[in-house]
Motif scaffolding. Structure first.
Motif, PDB file in Angstrom:
ATOM      1  N   SER A 113       0.850  -1.197   0.000  1.00 35.35           N
ATOM      2  CA  SER A 113       0.000   0.000   0.000  1.00 35.35           C
ATOM      3  C   SER A 113       0.881   1.242   0.000  1.00 35.35           C
ATOM      4  O   SER A 113       2.099   1.152   0.225  1.00 35.35           O
ATOM      5  CB  SER A 113      -0.885   0.029   1.255  1.00 35.35           C
ATOM      6  N   GLY A 114       0.249   2.379  -0.202  1.00 34.03           N
ATOM      7  CA  GLY A 114       0.973   3.643  -0.105  1.00 34.03           C
ATOM      8  C   GLY A 114       1.434   3.905   1.321  1.00 34.03           C
ATOM      9  O   GLY A 114       2.511   4.459   1.552  1.00 34.03           O
ATOM     10  N   THR A 115       0.609   3.510   2.268  1.00 36.75           N
ATOM     11  CA  THR A 115       0.975   3.678   3.680  1.00 36.75           C
ATOM     12  C   THR A 115       2.246   2.878   3.985  1.00 36.75           C
ATOM     13  O   THR A 115       3.188   3.399   4.596  1.00 36.75           O
ATOM     14  CB  THR A 115      -0.181   3.197   4.586  1.00 36.75           C
TER      15      THR A 115
ATOM     16  N   SER B  36      -3.135  16.855   4.879  1.00 34.76           N
ATOM     17  CA  SER B  36      -2.986  15.642   4.073  1.00 34.76           C
ATOM     18  C   SER B  36      -3.856  14.561   4.654  1.00 34.76           C
ATOM     19  O   SER B  36      -4.445  14.719   5.731  1.00 34.76           O
ATOM     20  CB  SER B  36      -1.526  15.167   4.071  1.00 34.76           C
TER      21      SER B  36
ATOM     22  N   ALA C 186      -2.607   8.999   6.631  1.00 39.98           N
ATOM     23  CA  ALA C 186      -1.534   8.004   6.421  1.00 39.98           C
ATOM     24  C   ALA C 186      -0.149   8.654   6.458  1.00 39.98           C
ATOM     25  O   ALA C 186       0.827   8.018   6.858  1.00 39.98           O
ATOM     26  CB  ALA C 186      -1.725   7.280   5.097  1.00 39.98           C
ATOM     27  N   THR C 187      -0.066   9.914   6.041  1.00 45.39           N
ATOM     28  CA  THR C 187       1.234  10.597   6.017  1.00 45.39           C
ATOM     29  C   THR C 187       1.787  10.728   7.436  1.00 45.39           C
ATOM     30  O   THR C 187       2.918  10.309   7.721  1.00 45.39           O
ATOM     31  CB  THR C 187       1.099  12.003   5.379  1.00 45.39           C
TER      32      THR C 187
ATOM     33  N   VAL D 145       3.934  16.443   0.608  1.00 44.05           N
ATOM     34  CA  VAL D 145       2.873  15.683  -0.072  1.00 44.05           C
ATOM     35  C   VAL D 145       2.504  16.472  -1.324  1.00 44.05           C
ATOM     36  O   VAL D 145       2.265  17.679  -1.235  1.00 44.05           O
ATOM     37  CB  VAL D 145       1.635  15.539   0.838  1.00 44.05           C
TER      38      VAL D 145
ATOM     39  N   ASP E 230       5.641  12.137  -0.652  1.00 44.45           N
ATOM     40  CA  ASP E 230       4.386  11.391  -0.642  1.00 44.45           C
ATOM     41  C   ASP E 230       3.686  11.688  -1.971  1.00 44.45           C
ATOM     42  O   ASP E 230       3.094  12.752  -2.166  1.00 44.45           O
ATOM     43  CB  ASP E 230       3.519  11.808   0.549  1.00 44.45           C
TER      44      ASP E 230
ATOM     45  N   ALA F  20       1.304   9.778  -3.348  1.00 37.79           N
ATOM     46  CA  ALA F  20       0.085   8.954  -3.439  1.00 37.79           C
ATOM     47  C   ALA F  20      -0.950   9.555  -4.394  1.00 37.79           C
ATOM     48  O   ALA F  20      -1.670   8.833  -5.069  1.00 37.79           O
ATOM     49  CB  ALA F  20      -0.524   8.759  -2.055  1.00 37.79           C
ATOM     50  N   GLN F  21      -1.013  10.886  -4.463  1.00 42.77           N
ATOM     51  CA  GLN F  21      -2.027  11.534  -5.296  1.00 42.77           C
ATOM     52  C   GLN F  21      -1.457  12.077  -6.600  1.00 42.77           C
ATOM     53  O   GLN F  21      -2.133  12.818  -7.305  1.00 42.77           O
ATOM     54  CB  GLN F  21      -2.683  12.687  -4.500  1.00 42.77           C
TER      55      GLN F  21
ATOM     56  N   SER G 166       0.965   5.281  -4.040  1.00 45.12           N
ATOM     57  CA  SER G 166      -0.161   4.410  -3.698  1.00 45.12           C
ATOM     58  C   SER G 166      -0.885   4.020  -4.975  1.00 45.12           C
ATOM     59  O   SER G 166      -1.051   4.841  -5.879  1.00 45.12           O
ATOM     60  CB  SER G 166      -1.142   5.156  -2.790  1.00 45.12           C
TER      61      SER G 166
ATOM     62  N   LYS H 285      -6.812   6.282  -6.876  1.00 41.49           N
ATOM     63  CA  LYS H 285      -5.693   7.160  -7.256  1.00 41.49           C
ATOM     64  C   LYS H 285      -5.583   7.246  -8.790  1.00 41.49           C
ATOM     65  O   LYS H 285      -6.181   6.444  -9.504  1.00 41.49           O
ATOM     66  CB  LYS H 285      -4.382   6.626  -6.676  1.00 41.49           C
TER      67      LYS H 285
HETATM   68  C1  LIG Z   1      -3.961   7.485  -0.370  1.00 39.44           C
HETATM   69  C2  LIG Z   1      -2.913   8.213   0.338  1.00 39.44           C
HETATM   70  C3  LIG Z   1      -1.952   7.566   1.134  1.00 39.44           C
HETATM   71  C4  LIG Z   1      -2.056   6.122   1.514  1.00 39.44           C
HETATM   72  O1  LIG Z   1      -2.094   5.217   0.477  1.00 39.44           O
HETATM   73  P1  LIG Z   1      -2.771   3.789   0.709  1.00 39.44           P
HETATM   74  O2  LIG Z   1      -2.391   3.024  -0.515  1.00 39.44           O
HETATM   75  O3  LIG Z   1      -4.239   3.999   0.839  1.00 39.44           O
HETATM   76  O4  LIG Z   1      -2.174   3.195   1.936  1.00 39.44           O
HETATM   77  C5  LIG Z   1      -0.930   8.318   1.670  1.00 39.44           C
HETATM   78  N1  LIG Z   1      -0.836   9.647   1.467  1.00 39.44           N
HETATM   79  C6  LIG Z   1      -1.748  10.305   0.722  1.00 39.44           C
HETATM   80  C7  LIG Z   1      -1.573  11.775   0.509  1.00 39.44           C
HETATM   81  C8  LIG Z   1      -2.822   9.625   0.157  1.00 39.44           C
HETATM   82  O5  LIG Z   1      -3.716  10.303  -0.568  1.00 39.44           O
END
Ligand SMILES: *Cc1c(COP(=O)(O)O)cnc(C)c1O
Length: 382
Positions: free
Chosen positions: A59-61, A85, A88-89, A131, A157, A159-160, A200, A205
């Motif tokens: 996962s992103g986390t 954010s 998870a960050t 982020v 980060d 993820a987005q 992520s 996403k």
């Molecule tokens: C979605 C997200 C994460 C976590 O990703 P997961 O795959 O859901 O664990 C971390 N940081 C940001 C900014 C996110 O949007």
């Protein structure tokens, strides 16, 4: 909802034949965890982003947690990140035993404000996690300059922001820019600019799998090797474990789906930018709405307006009544969440924007007709 914030169906329908075939191939191969599909995805993403190493994780986390561990962030350390954010960050920093420290944001980019990073640095500070919120690259030239000056690591980060490209800090109202730093990194994909990038593949996403997934990217051999070990119980060689690691492997079904989708990501991100440009034009004359800044390289994971007359929640309800979805990312800043109750002084810009932001429907297949309908509904609401 007549116009949902996000609809994943049209993308699957478009790619059904390709994706179903890729899934069938993996099922036949009976290689379900890591394996050839994951290896191929890792090399394709490394190649796309222009980085040396890409390591698929759960996962992103987990990508953030493993990145922090690979950088040897430990209990007693402080890591500076943005208060605006997804949790998870900050959670990843807390989970490795370090203390998250929250810098404020710039109102025009929603991203971490480098000047407030500087104010928060102490002798315990070890790293910064910017982020790239909503798909907009953060002010990486200034962040890297600060990191170099104070000997800090940088974890992006992303993820987005899959596919987002850095094109300079100066588009926002930052006070100063280091031209050399900026030139060095202009044109680079996010994730390839700091020490490590964390991605992520959560289904919503920009590059989304059909389950959980994530990826760590880096140009450092050392960080890459540690991340590889940490995702499989801290072992280089099976049953010869050297570190306390994780079970955080990417599975082959997700990898094969992502490999199909990777071919379309630039086209989809372009469609997202187009939608953002249309919204910006259509909403330009609304007296109580600030539309987002469209910078080069922004991939609009979210299209987020600011409602400045205190009627954000009323607008959200009004849209819902018309069958139009919208979301608030994020109603509570990370540092004000119940988990950190009473530990942090709120950051003023973050607090203000948490009351103002509203994310409107956006996904590559959303038609101009629907975008116009959403904008017209908003223009009718004063
Ligand atoms: C979605 C997200 C994460 C976590 O990703 P997961 O795959 O859901 O664990 C971390 N940081 C940001 C900014 C996110 O949007």
């Amino acid at each position: 909802m007549k116009i949902p914030v996000l609809d994943l169906k049209p993308q699957y329908q478009q790619l059904k034949a390709e994706i179903d075939q890729a899934i069938a191939n993996v099922l036949e191969s009976t290689q379900f965890v890591l394996g050839p599909e994951v290896k191929l995805l890792e090399s394709e993403i490394a190649n796309y982003l222009g980085v040396k190493h890409a390591i698929g994780v759960n996962s992103g986390t987990d990508a953030l947690i493993i990145a922090l561990r690979a950088l040897k962030i430990e209990p007693g350390d402080e890591v500076i990140t943005t208060s605006f954010s997804f949790y998870a960050t900050a959670e990843s920093i807390s989970l490795v035993g370090a203390k998250p420290i929250f810098a404020d944001i710039q109102a025009d980019s929603f991203n971490i404000d480098p000047t407030t990073i500087k104010e928060k640095i102490t002798s315990k500070t070890k790293a910064i996690i910017p982020v790239h919120l909503y798909g907009q690259p953060a002010a990486m030239a200034q962040i890297n300059t600060i990191a170099q000056e104070f000997g800090l690591k940088v974890i992006e980060d992303c993820a987005q922001a899959f596919g987002a490209v850095y094109h300079g800090d100066c588009n926002h109202s930052y006070q100063s820019c280091d031209d050399n730093q900026q030139q060095k990194i202009t044109g680079k994909y996010v994730g390839s600019i700091g020490d490590v990038g964390a991605y992520s593949f959560y289904p919503t996403k920009n590059l989304g799998a059909y389950g959980d997934g994530g990826m760590i990217v880096t140009n450092s051999d050392n960080i890459g090797e540690l991340a590889q070990m940490l995702r499989v119980h801290g072992a280089k060689k099976n049953y010869h474990n050297e570190l306390l690691g994780y079970n955080s492997r990417l599975d082959s079904l997700q990898a094969c789906i992502l490999r199909v989708k990777l071919k379309y990501i630039n086209q989809w991100n372009k469609a997202r930018r187009n939608i953002a440009e249309n919204y910006n034009q259509l909403l330009a004359n609304h007296p109580n709405i600030i539309t987002p800044t469209i910078t080069k390289g922004h991939v609009f994971h979210q299209y987020t307006i600011r409602v400045t007359n205190g009627k954000r929640d009323a607008l959200k309800d009004y849209l819902a009544n018309l069958g139009i979805g919208s979301m608030i990312y994020y109603p509570i800043p990370q540092d004000q969440l119940p988990v950190y109750k009473g530990q942090y002084q709120p950051n003023p810009i973050t607090m203000k924007l948490a009351q103002e932001v509203l994310s409107l429907p956006i996904f590559p297949e959303l038609s101009l007709e629907k975008v116009t309908e959403v904008a017209q509904a908003i223009n009718n609401f004063q």
